[in-house]
Design an enzyme around this catalytic site. Structure first.
Site, PDB file in Angstrom:
ATOM      1  CD  GLU A  29      -2.531   1.749   0.329  1.00  0.00           C
ATOM      2  OE1 GLU A  29      -2.403   2.918  -0.064  1.00  0.00           O
ATOM      3  OE2 GLU A  29      -3.326   0.932  -0.177  1.00  0.00           O
ATOM      4  CD  GLN A  40     -12.454   6.138  -0.013  1.00  0.00           C
ATOM      5  OE1 GLN A  40     -13.247   6.036  -0.937  1.00  0.00           O
ATOM      6  NE2 GLN A  40     -11.198   5.729  -0.105  1.00  0.00           N
ATOM      7  CB  CYS A  97     -20.999   4.860  -2.087  1.00  0.00           C
ATOM      8  SG  CYS A  97     -22.298   5.320  -0.927  1.00  0.00           S
ATOM      9  CG  ASP A 118     -14.858  -0.112  -4.053  1.00  0.00           C
ATOM     10  OD1 ASP A 118     -15.833  -0.723  -3.571  1.00  0.00           O
ATOM     11  OD2 ASP A 118     -14.538   1.043  -3.700  1.00  0.00           O
ATOM     12  CB  CYS A 154     -26.729   2.190  -0.109  1.00  0.00           C
ATOM     13  SG  CYS A 154     -26.424   3.838  -0.758  1.00  0.00           S
TER      14      CYS A 154
END
Length: 425
Positions: A50, A58, A176, A312, A355
């Site tokens: 990373e 987020q 999202c 994702d 969500c």
């Protein structure tokens, strides 16, 4: 390195280090998976690749744009979150050689693995909209999809007393998927409370054909669309922004025809088109759509049995949300440890994603669903009916979920997300 993302034989170096498990990506998915692995096996050797020094919560950026959270509330140092037993390779992954069980980093390291877990997130393609990169952060052009711009969203909403406010949503997939309209609802809620909503022309431009992909939640959302007098524009895709002139250009479909339409604005909240990261799309791990090609239940790579992906960047057709990664992480942890022992996957994933749609300040429509749009509520309807706006759901988003993220998910505490065993009833 070859153009297909593989390491060429002529340019390949011997591996510089080797681990039982290599995780590409130190975001929500990567750290949660590492913690869940160590919860089950403290002796495994594991590294996280990373490049970032800073880690963000987020899902909180919508709340930053709504004037509820500060940016600092969503930020932590990466080094404080990486599990102590993991080695942190502070570099960006650049390519994969799955036939030789190697990952190559941008600074030339060759990292060997027994099991690989790929979760580098998604690419936000700001450049795909003409003029957008230059326009962001001034002249009323903003986005909650960047931590440094979410406070500007808050400022714009606070300062706008009359005029036109545009909110956009690009083609799927995006992370999202409710966030584009959440920005609109929170803004309208504030204008309504200030008594100025009637002075503002609110437009929502959605590249898709429906307000939300799971029909059970649409009636409640439409009540707010009507309450705020927001004008819906479906199959309307933002293609250009001229910040100085305050003009947004959309491509709109009507039947088989496409036309370009220009709209003036006083503020515009933009969500960029999104895709798999470039180094994933050009790699041998990619599916046709560019994301890591996995079985949607086990999250194991279709071709390489010692490779898993989640979050994702994977191709599973679930909603790309933090809640999905939270549910996926224990599944991948169990299956990765099984792969280390030469065993088949032991756990599966039902496509769960959540969500929390912030329809007004203090109320949320809590959408929870899995593959095929199947409703997967976490709470009984007498407590929280996800298809209706709820103050308790707001409490969940505002107060409960942030500490669950920092002190639960990222620490391997699998509250309400215990992995489902494949051989279980």
């Amino acid at each position: 390195m070859a153009s297909d993302g593989k390491i060429t034989k002529s340019g390949a170096a011997k591996e510089q280090s080797r681990f039982n498990i290599v995780i590409v990506g130190g975001g929500s998915a990567g750290i949660a998976t590492a913690s869940s692995i160590f919860k089950r096996n403290k002796k495994v050797s594991l590294t996280i690749i990373e490049p970032s020094d800073v880690h963000y919560y987020q899902p909180g950026w919508t709340m930053v744009g709504g004037g509820i959270f500060s940016v600092d509330f969503t930020r932590r140092e990466e080094k404080r979150l990486i599990p102590g037993r993991a080695k942190w390779i502070k570099a960006a992954a650049e390519a994969f050689d799955p036939d030789n069980n190697l990952v190559v980093t941008a600074d030339g390291q060759q990292i060997g693995y027994d099991v690989l877990i790929v979760c580098p997130g998604i690419k936000l393609d700001w450049k795909a909209i003409e003029g957008l990169p230059e326009a962001l952060g001034e002249n009323g052009v903003t986005s909650n999809y960047r931590h440094d711009l979410a406070p500007y969203t808050n400022q714009l909403v606070e300062d706008l007393a009359k005029g036109r406010a545009l909110f956009t949503q690009p083609p799927m997939p995006i992370k999202c998927a409710g966030a584009p309209q959440k920005a609109m609802y929170l803004s309208c809620s504030r204008w309504e409370k200030a008594g100025i909503l009637h002075n503002i022309d609110v437009q929502f431009h959605n590249a898709g054909g429906v307000l939300f992909g799971v029909k059970e939640y649409v009636p409640a959302l439409m009540e707010y669309v009507e309450r705020y007098n927001a004008h819906l524009n479906f199959e309307s895709t933002l293609v250009a922004v001229d910040g100085e002139a305050k003009i947004a250009t959309f491509e709109q479909k009507t039947g088989d025809k496409t036309k370009r339409v220009q709209e003036t604005f006083d503020m515009i909240h933009v969500v960029p088109p999104q895709s798999a990261p470039d180094f994933i799309r050009s790699s041998p791990l990619a599916a046709e759509n560019g994301f890591v090609d996995v079985d949607q239940a086990t999250l194991r790579h279709i071709k390489y049995p010692n490779i898993y992906s989640l979050g994702d960047a994977c191709s599973a057709p679930n909603a790309k949300t933090m809640a999905a990664a939270r549910k996926q992480a224990p599944v991948v942890a169990v299956n990765a440890l099984a792969a280390l022992e030469g065993k088949p996957p032991a756990a599966d994933y039902d496509g769960y994603g959540s969500c929390p749609l912030t329809v007004e300040s203090g109320k949320i429509v809590l959408a929870e669903f899995g593959y095929g749009g199947k409703l997967l509520p976490s709470f009984p309807t007498w407590l929280i009916d996800g298809t209706r706006p709820s103050r308790l759901a707001w409490l969940l988003k505002d107060t409960i979920l942030p500490p669950v993220y920092w002190h639960g998910m990222l620490k391997g505490r699998e509250w309400m997300v215990k992995p489902h065993q494949i051989d279980a009833d």
